[in-house]
Design an enzyme around this catalytic site. Structure first.
Site, mmCIF file in Angstrom:
data_model
loop_
_atom_site.group_PDB
_atom_site.id
_atom_site.type_symbol
_atom_site.label_atom_id
_atom_site.label_comp_id
_atom_site.label_asym_id
_atom_site.label_seq_id
_atom_site.Cartn_x
_atom_site.Cartn_y
_atom_site.Cartn_z
ATOM 1 N N GLY A 41 5.075 -55.030 60.821
ATOM 2 C CA GLY A 41 3.885 -54.873 61.664
ATOM 3 C C GLY A 41 3.764 -55.975 62.706
ATOM 4 O O GLY A 41 3.347 -55.727 63.848
ATOM 5 N N SER A 138 8.444 -52.383 53.532
ATOM 6 C CA SER A 138 8.420 -52.118 52.095
ATOM 7 C C SER A 138 7.123 -52.679 51.527
ATOM 8 O O SER A 138 6.490 -53.533 52.140
ATOM 9 C CB SER A 138 9.611 -52.803 51.439
ATOM 10 O OG SER A 138 9.587 -54.179 51.752
ATOM 11 N N LYS A 183 8.548 -42.295 60.753
ATOM 12 C CA LYS A 183 9.801 -42.681 61.404
ATOM 13 C C LYS A 183 10.872 -43.091 60.396
ATOM 14 O O LYS A 183 11.078 -44.274 60.139
ATOM 15 C CB LYS A 183 9.591 -43.842 62.395
ATOM 16 C CG LYS A 183 10.809 -44.072 63.266
ATOM 17 C CD LYS A 183 11.169 -45.529 63.473
ATOM 18 C CE LYS A 183 11.939 -46.189 62.389
ATOM 19 N NZ LYS A 183 13.307 -45.756 62.110
ATOM 20 N N GLU A 188 17.036 -43.222 55.257
ATOM 21 C CA GLU A 188 15.729 -42.940 54.638
ATOM 22 C C GLU A 188 15.483 -41.429 54.558
ATOM 23 O O GLU A 188 14.923 -40.932 53.576
ATOM 24 C CB GLU A 188 14.624 -43.641 55.448
ATOM 25 C CG GLU A 188 14.630 -45.154 55.248
ATOM 26 C CD GLU A 188 14.030 -45.955 56.399
ATOM 27 O OE1 GLU A 188 14.009 -47.195 56.279
ATOM 28 O OE2 GLU A 188 13.611 -45.377 57.423
ATOM 29 N N ASP A 254 11.500 -51.334 64.448
ATOM 30 C CA ASP A 254 10.119 -51.746 64.742
ATOM 31 C C ASP A 254 9.819 -51.611 66.243
ATOM 32 O O ASP A 254 8.718 -51.223 66.635
ATOM 33 C CB ASP A 254 9.891 -53.215 64.331
ATOM 34 C CG ASP A 254 10.036 -53.412 62.827
ATOM 35 O OD1 ASP A 254 9.726 -52.466 62.074
ATOM 36 O OD2 ASP A 254 10.449 -54.512 62.416
HETATM 37 N N1 ATP Z 1 23.644 -49.759 67.982
HETATM 38 C C1 ATP Z 1 22.657 -49.338 68.785
HETATM 39 N N2 ATP Z 1 22.907 -49.066 70.084
HETATM 40 C C2 ATP Z 1 21.931 -48.623 70.903
HETATM 41 N N3 ATP Z 1 20.655 -48.425 70.512
HETATM 42 C C3 ATP Z 1 20.348 -48.675 69.239
HETATM 43 C C4 ATP Z 1 21.319 -49.146 68.305
HETATM 44 N N4 ATP Z 1 20.715 -49.324 67.117
HETATM 45 C C5 ATP Z 1 19.423 -48.974 67.297
HETATM 46 N N5 ATP Z 1 19.188 -48.585 68.555
HETATM 47 C C6 ATP Z 1 17.915 -48.107 69.121
HETATM 48 O O1 ATP Z 1 16.846 -48.446 68.246
HETATM 49 C C7 ATP Z 1 16.249 -47.265 67.666
HETATM 50 C C8 ATP Z 1 15.939 -47.508 66.197
HETATM 51 O O2 ATP Z 1 17.133 -47.862 65.551
HETATM 52 P P1 ATP Z 1 17.550 -47.435 64.077
HETATM 53 O O3 ATP Z 1 17.716 -45.980 63.969
HETATM 54 O O4 ATP Z 1 18.723 -48.301 63.761
HETATM 55 O O5 ATP Z 1 16.255 -47.857 63.258
HETATM 56 P P2 ATP Z 1 16.132 -48.553 61.821
HETATM 57 O O6 ATP Z 1 17.333 -48.200 61.001
HETATM 58 O O7 ATP Z 1 14.814 -48.197 61.313
HETATM 59 O O8 ATP Z 1 16.191 -50.084 62.217
HETATM 60 P P3 ATP Z 1 15.721 -51.358 61.371
HETATM 61 O O9 ATP Z 1 16.995 -51.929 60.823
HETATM 62 O O10 ATP Z 1 15.102 -52.212 62.402
HETATM 63 O O11 ATP Z 1 14.781 -50.872 60.311
HETATM 64 C C9 ATP Z 1 17.281 -46.142 67.903
HETATM 65 O O12 ATP Z 1 16.637 -44.893 67.986
HETATM 66 C C10 ATP Z 1 17.909 -46.583 69.215
HETATM 67 O O13 ATP Z 1 17.096 -46.215 70.307
HETATM 68 MG MG MG Z 2 13.712 -49.199 59.825
#
Ligand code: ATP
Ligand code: MG
Length: 312
Positions: A41, A138, A183, A188, A254
């Site tokens: 957050g 979490s 999201k 997940e 985030d």
């Molecule tokens: N390797 C990457 N290259 C380009 N954009 C990325 C990359 N990783 C993440 N993003 C951007 O960030 C957004 C969120 O990333 P991701 O799907 O990895 O979320 P997350 O797994 O919830 O991340 P976190 O580890 O912060 O919890 C993606 O939709 C994309 O727009």
């Molecule tokens: Mg995440």
């Protein structure tokens, strides 16, 4: 626009180091550690501020590390509502190995919360007038799995929208209650739906299924470097950012949540808010460690994706 309220039950102080090479036993000569205020957050609030929006960050703070965290959050210019706890706020670290370009992330579980403490967080959240509550991360030890479900239940009664980014049992319980926006990332989503690897069509089908079943009005499934898809009733959008050189993906999720929620709260068109989420997530991978996104990167990427300027 009313301020967006963000909740961080498991806040942290994030320390980031750079070492020439990860070697065991030897003393690793590191760069000067850079510290950031952390926890989902708080990250979301930092990015909302970068975007020019206002948020109120509700977070837990315990003992001397919590004190340090509060100083940092104040220095970052965030508006806060602090819930004092008995335990010690956690410290997380990121170590970047220059020889391989690889990053190591160390994240402890954090302190346990008493019922009085998590109840105080719940009450603080509903003490503030807002249209959007962003609940991410979490749940700390001691907090019941249905905590986010309870938040959503109360929020719905008051006409507030809950944006949820969490995993496992707390995610499943909240979706049984129903939230405004959820999201998940790929992992997940697979865990939630009990499936193996998903192809693009299956991803869209599962996201639409969650909408149809009333689990969420909006499902944003983020796909790392492949961008994200956004499902609402009868409509699915898919978007990816430009190809970029990834420095660190810490905080990408985030940042995506911040961009999307801020866009929705302004309010922008759904597709534009989605693009702002992608632009914010992508801008965050351009910076090292726990540093999040820079305004000029978000603006540039948003323009590249939509052909529009971000006029705020
Ligand atoms: N390797 C990457 N290259 C380009 N954009 C990325 C990359 N990783 C993440 N993003 C951007 O960030 C957004 C969120 O990333 P991701 O799907 O990895 O979320 P997350 O797994 O919830 O991340 P976190 O580890 O912060 O919890 C993606 O939709 C994309 O727009
Ligand atoms: Mg995440």
């Amino acid at each position: 626009m009313k301020p967006i309220v963000t909740l961080t039950l498991n806040s942290s102080v994030d320390v980031q180091w750079e070492v020439p090479e990860m070697l065991h036993t030897k003393k690793l000569r590191a760069s000067n550690g850079i510290t950031f205020p952390g926890g989902g957050g708080i990250n979301v609030s930092r990015v909302i501020k970068t975007l020019g929006g206002q948020s109120i960050s509700v977070f837990t703070s315990g003992d001397f590390v919590g004190h340090f965290l509060r100083e940092m959050v104040d220095n970052a210019g965030l508006i806060t509502r602090v819930v004092q706890i008995e335990g010690v706020t956690r410290t997380s670290s990121t170590v970047f190995d220059r020889s391989t370009g690889q990053e190591y992330r160390v994240t402890p579980p954090g302190p346990s919360l008493t019922e009085r403490e998590w109840q105080a967080c719940f009450d603080a959240l509903f003490d503030i007038s807002t249209d959007y509550i962003v609940a991410t991360g979490s749940l700390p030890l001691g907090v019941p799995d249905d905590f986010y479900a309870r938040v959503s239940h109360r929020a719905k009664k008051q006409g507030r929208r809950v944006v949820l980014d969490t995993s496992g049992a707390p995610l499943a319980a909240a979706l049984e209650e129903g939230v405004f926006l959820v999201k998940p990332n790929r992992g997940e989503m697979k865990r939630l739906m009990g499936t193996g690897d998903l192809g693009p069509q299956e991803e869209e089908a599962l996201a639409q299924q969650l909408v149809r079943e009333g689990k969420a009005e909006v499902v944003a499934l983020t796909l790392g470097g492949d961008g994200a898809l956004l499902a609402t009733e009868g409509r699915t959008l898919r978007l990816r950012g430009p190809d970029v050189k990834v420095k660190s993906a810490v905080g990408a999720g985030d940042s995506f949540v911040a961009g999307l929620t801020y866009g929705l709260a302004r309010p922008m068109e759904l597709a534009d808010a989605f693009a702002l989420g992608i632009a914010s997530g992508t801008a965050t991978v351009l910076t090292a460690g726990s540093e999040l996104c820079r305004r000029q990167d978000i603006e540039r990427i948003y323009r590249e994706i939509t052909g529009k300027s971000l006029d705020v």
